[in-house]
Design a protein around this motif. Structure first.
Motif, short mmCIF file in Angstrom:
data_model
loop_
_atom_site.label_atom_id
_atom_site.label_comp_id
_atom_site.label_asym_id
_atom_site.label_seq_id
_atom_site.Cartn_x
_atom_site.Cartn_y
_atom_site.Cartn_z
N ALA A 20 51.93 46.94 38.28
CA ALA A 20 52.28 46.22 37.08
C ALA A 20 51.79 44.85 37.57
N ILE A 21 51.81 44.42 38.88
CA ILE A 21 51.30 42.97 39.43
C ILE A 21 49.70 43.09 39.17
N ILE A 22 49.11 44.24 39.21
CA ILE A 22 47.63 44.39 38.73
C ILE A 22 47.32 43.96 37.43
N GLN A 23 48.32 44.49 36.57
CA GLN A 23 47.88 44.10 35.12
C GLN A 23 48.33 42.77 34.71
N GLU A 24 49.33 41.95 35.61
CA GLU A 24 49.41 40.61 35.16
C GLU A 24 48.24 39.83 35.65
N VAL A 25 47.53 40.15 36.75
CA VAL A 25 46.30 39.87 37.05
C VAL A 25 45.15 39.78 36.32
N THR A 26 44.88 41.12 35.60
CA THR A 26 43.87 41.48 34.69
C THR A 26 44.20 40.69 33.34
N SER A 27 45.56 40.59 32.99
CA SER A 27 45.79 39.74 31.86
C SER A 27 45.23 38.46 31.92
N ASP A 28 45.47 37.60 33.13
CA ASP A 28 45.00 36.33 33.27
C ASP A 28 43.72 36.21 33.20
N TYR A 29 42.93 36.99 33.94
CA TYR A 29 41.49 37.07 34.02
C TYR A 29 40.95 37.46 32.96
N SER A 30 41.48 37.90 31.76
CA SER A 30 40.85 38.14 30.75
C SER A 30 40.77 36.89 29.78
N SER A 31 41.16 36.00 30.22
CA SER A 31 40.86 34.31 29.55
C SER A 31 40.15 33.67 30.12
N SER A 32 39.13 33.41 29.43
CA SER A 32 37.87 32.45 29.81
C SER A 32 38.41 31.06 30.53
N SER A 33 39.37 30.55 29.79
CA SER A 33 39.96 29.32 30.32
C SER A 33 40.68 29.39 31.75
N PHE A 34 41.43 30.40 31.68
CA PHE A 34 42.14 30.90 33.22
C PHE A 34 40.91 30.86 34.15
N ARG A 35 39.88 31.69 34.01
CA ARG A 35 38.89 31.71 34.77
C ARG A 35 38.13 30.37 35.33
N LEU A 36 37.97 29.49 34.44
CA LEU A 36 37.23 28.13 34.56
C LEU A 36 38.26 27.26 35.38
N PHE A 37 39.47 27.50 34.98
CA PHE A 37 40.44 26.81 35.79
C PHE A 37 40.52 27.17 37.29
N ALA A 38 40.58 28.41 37.59
CA ALA A 38 40.66 28.91 38.67
C ALA A 38 39.49 28.50 39.57
N LYS A 39 38.26 28.50 39.00
CA LYS A 39 37.04 28.20 39.60
C LYS A 39 37.16 26.79 39.89
N THR A 40 37.55 25.91 39.07
CA THR A 40 37.73 24.32 39.42
C THR A 40 38.55 23.97 40.47
N ILE A 41 39.67 24.87 40.54
CA ILE A 41 40.70 24.72 41.71
C ILE A 41 40.12 24.87 42.98
N GLU A 42 39.37 25.96 42.96
CA GLU A 42 38.58 26.54 44.17
C GLU A 42 37.71 25.71 44.63
N HIS A 43 36.73 25.00 43.75
CA HIS A 43 35.85 24.02 44.20
C HIS A 43 36.10 22.86 44.67
N VAL A 44 37.19 22.08 44.17
CA VAL A 44 37.58 20.89 44.24
C VAL A 44 38.50 21.07 45.56
N PHE A 45 39.09 21.96 45.82
CA PHE A 45 39.97 21.86 47.00
C PHE A 45 39.31 23.00 48.00
N ALA A 46 38.25 23.45 48.04
CA ALA A 46 37.69 24.17 49.00
C ALA A 46 37.81 23.81 50.44
N GLY A 47 38.04 24.76 51.21
CA GLY A 47 38.49 24.64 52.60
C GLY A 47 40.11 23.98 52.65
N THR A 48 40.73 24.15 51.89
CA THR A 48 42.24 23.74 51.87
C THR A 48 43.01 25.10 51.48
N PRO A 49 44.41 24.84 51.89
CA PRO A 49 45.43 26.00 51.19
C PRO A 49 45.51 25.80 49.68
#
Length: 886
Positions: free
Chosen positions: A152-181
């Protein structure tokens, strides 16, 4: 908020109403007590007494989240497992107990906290407390249960990552806060969930789930001292524990980055990400006021939308203690490049940096926050949520938040803008629609469709009284309904919970019936013109008048105003000016028409549009209003005279209902409404805008490829030849409650999620109209599981037809329906929305209780007969939006 909530907020940001202007603040009248206590074991308890409705909302906040995990997704996985049973309650008991109250429950994992919340009738407070106590004293976290939940939780993840906007937001956060929790926003990945095992879950729980690491917020119509005594009795003997050290946050040097992704969306989305002050920074408050200014409809960013350069604009923040991320962006038609949108947004920000922000907009933004503190009292769940967030994440109260915002100066806001909005180090992201061809979905049913019978453990002692005392509760609100001489319906519900009044209105409409032939979409053009001022005020002047009285107005087929009590009459005057006397400037018509055509150019290529059209074509016969849909070609034929004529013919008082909820009386409300809406006249007989009856549809299917999707989105639908006035309609609603109401307590959730893990969520609905209805089942699944899940749905529906619901399941469904009655009215918006739906369609204002009485009296055989008569398991049209082929 979690990343998913953040993404949703960003996408909805363009719907923000106008900013609020200075208004004299008054003390809240709804909250008579804010009572705080700290138990001997360190648990903090906050009780907010709000008498809006006989409802309670409880929020348990554990001060641990994704910042504190050693495998990404571990905190999220533990959140899921708290619904899988504990040492004192099984998963079925947990779901069944919540369901019989009619309440809702959910959870949310953020970087700093994990929240668990219930909302249910306040008479069931003890049940919410006992449920929360059960998982505060040891969840099971067994490998067997985790192996079931993993799907079930994998289905939640694949649903979110089916959105281009979500993927871009996630990558933005990973880049802006790289090296932090903060770079790990905690959703998890398919790989990480396979890596996580039961010992990891148990270790995380043992580290962080302790009373001295928890804040319990309880809001609603409860006695504060008695509530704290109950909390102390249930939680006071849970031992505290030594908490591990938190991970340090060391922000790295910012570097520029440009991200691109293809989407299945109908528009191009572009945004610029800036790292901004966090909650712990004194400049946090100035950063929030800056967002308000940027979103002002009198500001330069919104001007991009008003002049036709963008379809939507937004400024939205995701904030952590040591830093935050603000996204400023725009949605534009597919005919405009993302690079152009980015350039336009940057130009607005650079001009503001050069010239400074308008001081009056800064002051307006500050006063808007004052007004919002009053409006926050109008929802019990939102009140609990706000206090939970500020206490658990910001480590202050909402009042302290408001005080900090009020201290902000124009210089503070300009300094934040010039210091942090640096385009040389910003992250730019562009999501571009790409029409897909071909699908990876095979469409063949797989194996393993066995339905494991539900095993419902007996209810715990603290919950048994609910079923023993089952009855339709007495109404706690008593709306008045009047009809003005011009045919306008007025419904009023006095409430002194706050010094505010909420007005919601609707002009009954149906574009499929009312749009002239060949001009589908004219209704969208008309709706888009209301934001361009009135015959009294131009666009900017109108927004300025709203600012003066702290009011938010929307106009169109659905309209309304949120206003402080002392400005009710002026608010209604401005609402009527927009709704009845829109300016419809000719230059604005050209802009809105171009925007509508541009938006539709992308829409008609989108998978969601193609899926909706395929569904309509399969469900309804040729010539039916539901088969009509706007296209760029039809909107291109609309003229300025068409717009004026359409408005005059379709916006009529005898099709209009207004609901007023708040700090007024029925007589006072009528006086004001009649003063400003009473002269509105209609010509000719009232038109019938309800679509006609339809015959049962034939089975069908369609597969729509979608760029970027990882998970398939499935809709099963069929028509029903009855409407909401039919005697069997409440019985079908009751059967549907057994199907998908109450999470694991329902048939579909048990079979599709709990046992097989094919889906993260599944819903079913009987959607009633005057002359016809539809029955739908919707879910998301991996492509290889689409047909497996569909087979399980068919099995469950067939079972409901062939044999009566077991007595225990039927009574739980009845209890859920009855418990929902007060919960639906826990907010002004929920209450006004329900009354508007009933009054607009000519149903009794207490239709919910009328239906509940019929449902409570229904036998299992009567429910079975209705379901067998109207529901056709073999009659579905199945539409799948599936991952595009590679």
């Amino acid at each position: 908020m979690g990343l998913r909530s953040f993404v949703s907020a960003v996408l909805a940001a363009a719907l923000l109403t106008s900013p609020i202007a200075p208004a004299k603040a008054q003390p809240p009248v709804g909250i008579t007590d804010v009572t705080r206590a700290t138990l001997a074991n360190g648990m903090q308890v906050v009780v907010l007494r709000d008498t809006l409705a006989p409802v309670v909302s409880t929020w348990m906040n554990y001060l641990a989240g994704s910042d504190d995990e050693w495998i990404t997704g571990l905190a999220h996985a533990q959140e899921h497992m708290l619904f899988r049973g504990s040492k004192t309650l099984s998963a079925s008991q947990f779901a069944d107990v919540t369901a019989i109250t009619g309440g809702t429950f959910n959870a949310d994992t953020q970087n700093e906290i994990t929240q668990y919340f219930f909302e249910m009738p306040s008479q069931d407070l003890d049940i919410a407390l006992n449920l929360e106590r059960s998982r505060a004293t040891g969840v099971l976290d067994s490998q067997k249960l985790w192996d079931q939940e993993r799907g079930a939780i994998i289905q939640e993840v694949t649903s979110d990552y089916s959105s281009s906007s979500f993927r871009l937001f996630a990558k933005t956060i990973e880049h802006v806060f790289a090296g932090t929790p903060y770079a790990d926003f905690g959703l998890g990945t398919v790989e990480s969930f396979h890596r996580i095992q039961a010992p990891d879950l148990k270790a995380y729980y043992a580290k962080w789930y302790h009373p001295n690491n928890a804040i319990y917020v309880i809001a609603g119509n409860v006695d504060p001292q008695a509530t704290i005594a109950k909390v102390r009795a249930l939680f006071g003997n849970i031992p505290a524990a030594t908490l591990p050290a938190r991970k340090p946050v060391h922000l790295g040097k910012l570097t520029p980055l440009t991200l691109h992704d293809n989407s299945s969306d109908p528009v191009t989305l572009a945004f610029i990400g800036y790292r901004v002050p966090g909650y712990d920074d004194p400049d946090y408050f100035a950063s929030q006021i800056l967002n308000d200014v940027l979103n002002s409809q009198r500001g330069a960013l919104y001007e991009l939308q008003a002049t036709g350069k963008a379809l939507q604009t937004f400024a939205q923040s995701q904030t952590y203690p040591k830093a935050g991320l603000t996204l400023v962006g725009a949605a534009v038609p597919v005919t405009t490049t993302g690079e152009t949108a980015v350039s336009d947004v940057k130009a607005v920000l650079e001009a503001y940096k050069k010239n400074g922000l308008p001081p009056d907009l800064v002051e307006v933004a500050k006063q808007r926050e004052v007004a919002q503190a009053q409006f926050a009292l109008n929802s019990i769940s939102n009140l609990a949520s706000t206090w939970s967030q500020t206490l658990a994440v910001e480590h202050r109260t909402p009042d302290e938040d408001l005080a900090g915002l009020q201290k902000v100066t124009v210089d503070d806001v300009n300094r934040v803008l010039r210091t942090y909005y640096d385009n040389t180090t910003a992250t730019v992201a562009i999501s571009t629609p790409k029409e897909a061809a071909g699908s990876a979905f095979g469409g063949r049913a797989g194996e393993d469709n066995t339905v494991i019978p539900s095993e419902h453990t007996a209810l715990p002692a603290f919950a048994r009284r609910v079923l023993a005392e089952l009855k339709v509760p007495e109404a706690t609100i008593h709306p008045s309904q009047q009809v003005l001489p011009n045919g306008l319906k007025l419904v009023v519900v006095p409430s002194a919970i706050s010094h505010t009044i909420v007005v919601r209105g609707q002009v009954l409409n149906n574009p499929g019936v009312e749009d002239p032939p060949g001009k589908d979409g004219i209704d969208d053009v008309v709706s888009g013109l209301f934001s361009y001022g009135t015959t009294t005020y131009d666009r900017i002047a109108y927004q300025t008048e709203l600012d003066k009285i702290a009011a938010n107005v929307s106009a169109g087929p659905t309209f309304g105003v949120d206003v402080l009590t002392q400005h009710f009459e002026r608010g209604m005057q401005l609402l009527a000016d927009d709704e009845l006397h829109p300016a419809f400037p000719q230059d604005a018509f050209a802009i809105v028409k171009t925007q509508t055509v541009g938006s539709l150019t992308g829409t008609v290529k989108s998978p969601a549009y193609k899926a909706s059209r395929a569904l309509a074509a399969a469900l309804y016969p040729a010539g039916d209003p539901a088969r009509r849909s706007p296209t760029p070609a039809t909107v291109s034929t609309v003229t300025y005279d068409d717009v004026k004529s359409f408005y005059a013919q379709t916006y009529r008082p005898d099709l209009t209902t207004i609901v007023v909820v708040g700090d007024t009386t029925a007589d006072a409300a009528r006086t004001v409404v009649e003063k400003y809406f009473g002269e509105w006249k209609a010509e000719g007989p009232t038109p019938n805008v309800f679509p006609p009856p339809v015959p049962p549809n034939k089975p069908g299917q369609a597969v729509i490829p979608a760029t970027g999707r990882v998970q398939a989105e499935v809709t099963l639908a069929e028509t029903l030849p009855i409407g909401y006035t039919h005697e069997d309609y409440p019985l079908l609603q009751l059967a549907n409650t057994a199907l998908s109401g109450g999470f694991y307590a329902s048939l579909l959730f048990h079979d599709l999620r709990e046992i097989h893990g094919y889906v993260y969520t599944v819903s079913s609905a009987v959607n009633g109209g005057r002359n016809r209805s539809t029955f739908t089942v919707s879910y998301g699944a991996d492509p290889q599981n689409v047909m497996r899940a569909a087979r399980l749905v068919t099995n469950d529906l067939t079972s409901l037809q062939r044999k009566p619901l077991p007595g225990d399941r039927l009574i739980r469904a009845k209890a859920l329906v009855i418990g929902e009655l007060p919960v639906r009215q826990e907010s002004y918006d929920g209450l006004s929305g329900q009354l508007l739906a009933y009054a607009t369609t000519g149903r009794p204002l207490d239709q919910d209780r009328i239906s509940a009485r019929a449902q409570l009296a229904a036998t299992a055989q009567r429910v079975q007969a209705a379901f067998a008569k109207w529901i056709r398991p073999g009659g579905f049209v199945r539409v799948v939006q599936a991952p595009a082929g590679k």
